[in-house]
Design an enzyme around this catalytic site. Sequence first.
Site, short mmCIF file in Angstrom:
data_model
loop_
_atom_site.label_atom_id
_atom_site.label_comp_id
_atom_site.label_asym_id
_atom_site.label_seq_id
_atom_site.Cartn_x
_atom_site.Cartn_y
_atom_site.Cartn_z
N PHE A 10 1.13 -0.90 -0.14
CA PHE A 10 -0.23 -0.34 -0.22
C PHE A 10 0.60 1.13 -0.04
O PHE A 10 1.82 1.36 0.39
CB PHE A 10 -1.15 0.22 1.37
N ASP A 11 -0.15 1.92 -0.29
CA ASP A 11 0.79 3.29 -0.58
C ASP A 11 -0.04 4.14 1.39
O ASP A 11 -1.16 3.57 1.29
CB ASP A 11 0.51 4.33 -1.44
N LEU A 12 0.69 5.12 1.98
CA LEU A 12 -0.25 5.27 2.03
C LEU A 12 -0.74 6.54 2.47
O LEU A 12 -2.06 6.61 2.97
CB LEU A 12 1.69 5.56 3.61
#
Length: 228
Positions: A10-12
């Site tokens: 995931f990107d945050l």
Amino acid sequence: MQQAIKHIFFDLDHTLWDFDRNSKLAFERLFLKHQIQLNVDEFIAVYEPINFEYWRLFRNDEVTKDELRRGRFFKAFEPFGIYFEEIMLDELANSYIDELPKDNYLFEGVLDLLEYLHTRYKLHIITNGFHEVQHLKLKNSGIANYFLTVTTSEEVGLKKPHPAIFAKALEKASALPHHSLMIGDTFEADILGAEAAGMETLFFNYRNEEIPLAYRRIDQIIELKKHL
């Protein structure tokens, strides 16, 4: 999907962590602390596209970290006729970074999604955000324990979409690209970068962008379940 997915990256910011909501609260405290007499919503309407552009320049190594942090403030205050010297821009930038991890709203459904996923897949983070701040966000929002690895651009020395950051993340995770899925909100950095690294991709269309039809997308993060 052609291959069985075992790892989800995931990107945050703008993917799990509700950056815009948390950022607004940080600006409210920043303006109060520094006695800036501006409407926060009006300021943010100017600031957000400027910030987005500065992050694009930062990803492409066209500005430094300091130029990003100063420049986005200078450009955003300029239309309001407010100008700060460099020393004050640095003070504002530092105050903002200090305030940002204090509120940690996640997008709707994120906690339920992570609870569902973490017993079925190995979860990881790949982020271009600043190393210390990103780890604080993960800790303060209560989701750090869901992720086996966190890879930041500061740690690697290169930013998404550079292949090196994806290679480092895959190495840390002991993951093969074709068994890995990348989810993020920035098409160039997250999707094209991960695709070049051989990973599966899923675009979180947070800004309602037009992207090529060949790429899978979701409008709400909870929709990820439908693509696994």
